[in-house]
Design an enzyme around this catalytic site. Structure first.
Site, PDB file in Angstrom:
ATOM      1  N   ASP A 188       1.788 -17.905  43.312  1.00  0.00           N
ATOM      2  CA  ASP A 188       1.831 -16.626  42.609  1.00  0.00           C
ATOM      3  C   ASP A 188       2.309 -15.551  43.575  1.00  0.00           C
ATOM      4  O   ASP A 188       1.792 -15.436  44.688  1.00  0.00           O
ATOM      5  CB  ASP A 188       0.443 -16.283  42.063  1.00  0.00           C
TER       6      ASP A 188
ATOM      7  N   HIS B  95       2.955  -2.405  40.506  1.00  0.00           N
ATOM      8  CA  HIS B  95       1.646  -3.062  40.521  1.00  0.00           C
ATOM      9  C   HIS B  95       1.037  -3.028  41.916  1.00  0.00           C
ATOM     10  O   HIS B  95      -0.135  -2.679  42.086  1.00  0.00           O
ATOM     11  CB  HIS B  95       1.782  -4.512  40.041  1.00  0.00           C
TER      12      HIS B  95
ATOM     13  N   GLU C 140      -3.696 -10.811  34.307  1.00  0.00           N
ATOM     14  CA  GLU C 140      -2.435 -10.354  34.887  1.00  0.00           C
ATOM     15  C   GLU C 140      -1.308 -10.925  34.035  1.00  0.00           C
ATOM     16  O   GLU C 140      -1.200 -12.152  33.878  1.00  0.00           O
ATOM     17  CB  GLU C 140      -2.307 -10.797  36.354  1.00  0.00           C
TER      18      GLU C 140
ATOM     19  N   GLU D  38       2.289 -12.032  33.536  1.00  0.00           N
ATOM     20  CA  GLU D  38       3.314 -12.457  34.488  1.00  0.00           C
ATOM     21  C   GLU D  38       4.351 -13.352  33.810  1.00  0.00           C
ATOM     22  O   GLU D  38       4.149 -13.836  32.696  1.00  0.00           O
ATOM     23  CB  GLU D  38       2.675 -13.237  35.650  1.00  0.00           C
TER      24      GLU D  38
ATOM     25  N   ASP E 185      -2.549 -14.734  34.597  1.00  0.00           N
ATOM     26  CA  ASP E 185      -3.280 -15.054  35.826  1.00  0.00           C
ATOM     27  C   ASP E 185      -4.641 -14.352  35.762  1.00  0.00           C
ATOM     28  O   ASP E 185      -4.835 -13.272  36.311  1.00  0.00           O
ATOM     29  CB  ASP E 185      -2.449 -14.581  37.024  1.00  0.00           C
TER      30      ASP E 185
ATOM     31  N   ARG F  94     -12.023  -9.530  39.501  1.00  0.00           N
ATOM     32  CA  ARG F  94     -11.759  -8.518  40.532  1.00  0.00           C
ATOM     33  C   ARG F  94     -12.906  -8.339  41.517  1.00  0.00           C
ATOM     34  O   ARG F  94     -12.666  -8.039  42.700  1.00  0.00           O
ATOM     35  CB  ARG F  94     -11.452  -7.172  39.867  1.00  0.00           C
TER      36      ARG F  94
ATOM     37  N   GLN G 191     -12.726 -11.318  43.839  1.00  0.00           N
ATOM     38  CA  GLN G 191     -11.503 -11.164  44.633  1.00  0.00           C
ATOM     39  C   GLN G 191     -11.660 -10.094  45.717  1.00  0.00           C
ATOM     40  O   GLN G 191     -11.265 -10.299  46.876  1.00  0.00           O
ATOM     41  CB  GLN G 191     -10.350 -10.786  43.687  1.00  0.00           C
TER      42      GLN G 191
ATOM     43  N   LYS H 178      -9.329 -16.194  41.509  1.00  0.00           N
ATOM     44  CA  LYS H 178      -8.148 -16.508  40.698  1.00  0.00           C
ATOM     45  C   LYS H 178      -8.124 -17.959  40.227  1.00  0.00           C
ATOM     46  O   LYS H 178      -7.452 -18.271  39.251  1.00  0.00           O
ATOM     47  CB  LYS H 178      -6.884 -16.286  41.540  1.00  0.00           C
TER      48      LYS H 178
ATOM     49  N   THR I  30      -5.603 -20.354  34.921  1.00  0.00           N
ATOM     50  CA  THR I  30      -4.335 -19.644  34.746  1.00  0.00           C
ATOM     51  C   THR I  30      -3.721 -20.191  33.472  1.00  0.00           C
ATOM     52  O   THR I  30      -3.535 -21.404  33.341  1.00  0.00           O
ATOM     53  CB  THR I  30      -3.387 -19.909  35.931  1.00  0.00           C
TER      54      THR I  30
ATOM     55  N   GLU J  32      -5.471  -1.907  36.423  1.00  0.00           N
ATOM     56  CA  GLU J  32      -4.614  -0.717  36.454  1.00  0.00           C
ATOM     57  C   GLU J  32      -4.808   0.153  35.206  1.00  0.00           C
ATOM     58  O   GLU J  32      -4.866   1.377  35.299  1.00  0.00           O
ATOM     59  CB  GLU J  32      -3.145  -1.139  36.563  1.00  0.00           C
TER      60      GLU J  32
HETATM   61 MN    MN Z   1      -1.172 -12.771  39.806  1.00  0.00          MN
END
Ligand code: MN
Length: 408
Positions: free
Chosen positions: A119, A126, A192, A194, A226, A230, A233, A246, A250, A351
């Site tokens: 990834d 971002h 996420e 992607e 993904d 948080r 992480q 993570k 996925t 975000e």
């Molecule tokens: Mn990602």
């Protein structure tokens, strides 16, 4: 103009004749490779079994796309041309039509066995947003960001197909205000949005693949969610990067859109300053006019624009192999969260809620910062196809289930 297909394709379908993505469906005959057209799937294994394709077809009579993806670009283009021909030539309709199955009558499987999963982190918007949220007192972008496509190796074995439920992960976390770390269900579960690139043709150990090698090695494109915890992480990622925050899941789209279908979506690549090192030079930098859509419990909260990504897919491929690491059939490398400059273009809830401080409104008075149990997220995407058509990927949907706090 594209030839007209005899298959009825509803207005606005993700799957016009100019798309023809590949997937694996499970019907009455087990797992079969198929191609989406309108509301149907052409049973490609059945097509091969009946001798309706020229050339070798063994790779199409398996339960994953891997063998076909490994067969190389000439074969990809030949099969695509044959499929277009049989879906447009009215004289072949009688033999081919019995091999159409309705999409709503079957379930979709993981389309390929995922080899390695990488990834990246290639959206400047971002990366800047995350920097501001996680490291408010430091420069938003790390010093290496503009010189190389930052990435990490993820967990291939937990890549799942759309529709797979996501069990809320547990783990260790420690907020800045906490005196000591604690263990428990993630309280900041996120997504996420992607775009993922799927490798078909492998390379040898010690060999590097150039940016120009992209077209010979990369088979197609999927949508990727993904999922990211948080809180886990934020506590674990220094100094080696994402790990358990993570790796629990996925999600990818059931359909792999071949690169040939995206020819009409190519747009100029990004302007890069500073000029990258020679091994990252791209003689033909391109991006895709691909707009993603993020729906949270049915409310569209964001439309991230892929065209704004800073590093190209060719540069990502060159970078991940520049040390001589070999490519394997089924390697998946994802772009990193796609975020545009506007709030309604952000590709993560981190975000959109600005670190949990600005709730997102989901319809009448429903506010969210991060995912709650029972929440569903649907990713979609749209790109211009050839001849004024619109190409989609189907949906990447996932629903959050409560954490399993026992040891099982
Ligand atoms: Mn990602």
């Amino acid at each position: 103009m594209s030839p007209q297909t005899w298959v009825p394709v509803p207005e606005g379908s993700d799957f016009p004749i100019t798309n023809l993505p590949y997937g694996v469906f499970r019907g009455t005959n087990g797992r079969r490779i198929g191609v989406a057209i309108g509301e149907h799937i052409l049973d490609l294994a059945g097509v091969a079994e009946r001798g309706l394709l020229d050339g070798p077809t063994k790779a199409l009579r398996t339960a994953t796309l891997n063998d076909f993806m490994a067969s190389g670009r000439a074969q990809w283009l030949r099969v695509r041309a044959d499929v277009i021909e049989m879906l447009t030539d009215e004289s072949r309709r009688g033999r081919v039509e019995p091999l159409l199955v309705r999409q709503d009558a079957v379930s979709m499987c993981l389309p390929f066995d995922v080899a390695d999963y990488v990834d990246f982190y290639s959206s400047k918007e971002h990366a800047t947003n995350v920097g501001k949220i996680f490291r408010p007192d430091a420069a938003a972008l790390p010093p290496n960001w503009s010189h190389l496509p930052i990435g990490y190796h993820g967990r291939a074995g937990t890549v799942v197909v759309s529709g797979t439920d996501i069990v809320r992960p547990c783990g260790q976390r420690k907020a800045a205000v906490d005196a000591a770390p604690t263990y428990g269900p993630s309280q900041r579960l996120d997504i996420e949005a992607e775009v993922g690139f799927v490798v078909g043709v492998p390379s040898s150990l010690g060999e590097r693949v150039s940016t120009a090698g992209f077209a010979d090695h990369v088979f197609g494109v999927v949508l990727v969610n993904d999922w990211s915890a948080r809180d886990i992480q934020a506590w674990e990622y220094v100094p080696l990067g994402p790990f358990l925050g993570k790796s629990f899941a996925t999600s990818i789209s059931p359909w792999v859109v071949p690169l040939a279908a995206l020819a009409g979506a190519r747009v100029a690549g990004p302007v890069q300053d500073p000029v990258p090192l020679d091994y990252l030079a791209d003689a033909d930098p391109w991006s895709l006019d691909l707009v993603l859509e993020v729906a949270w419990n049915g409310t569209v909260v964001s439309r991230p624009p892929f065209a704004s990504m800073y590093w190209t897919a060719g540069q990502q491929l060159a970078h991940l192999s520049v040390n001589g690491a070999s490519l394997r059939t089924g390697d998946l490398y994802a772009s990193g969260t796609v975020s545009g400059p506007a709030r309604d273009q952000f590709g993560s809830f981190l975000e959109l809620s600005w670190g949990g401080t600005q709730p997102v409104e989901l319809g009448a008075g429903v506010l969210r910062t991060f995912l709650e149990d029972g929440d569903s997220v649907v990713l979609r995407a749209s790109a211009p196809g050839l001849d004024g058509t619109r190409i989609g990927f189907g949906e990447v949907v996932g629903t959050v289930l409560p954490a399993r706090t026992g040891s099982g």
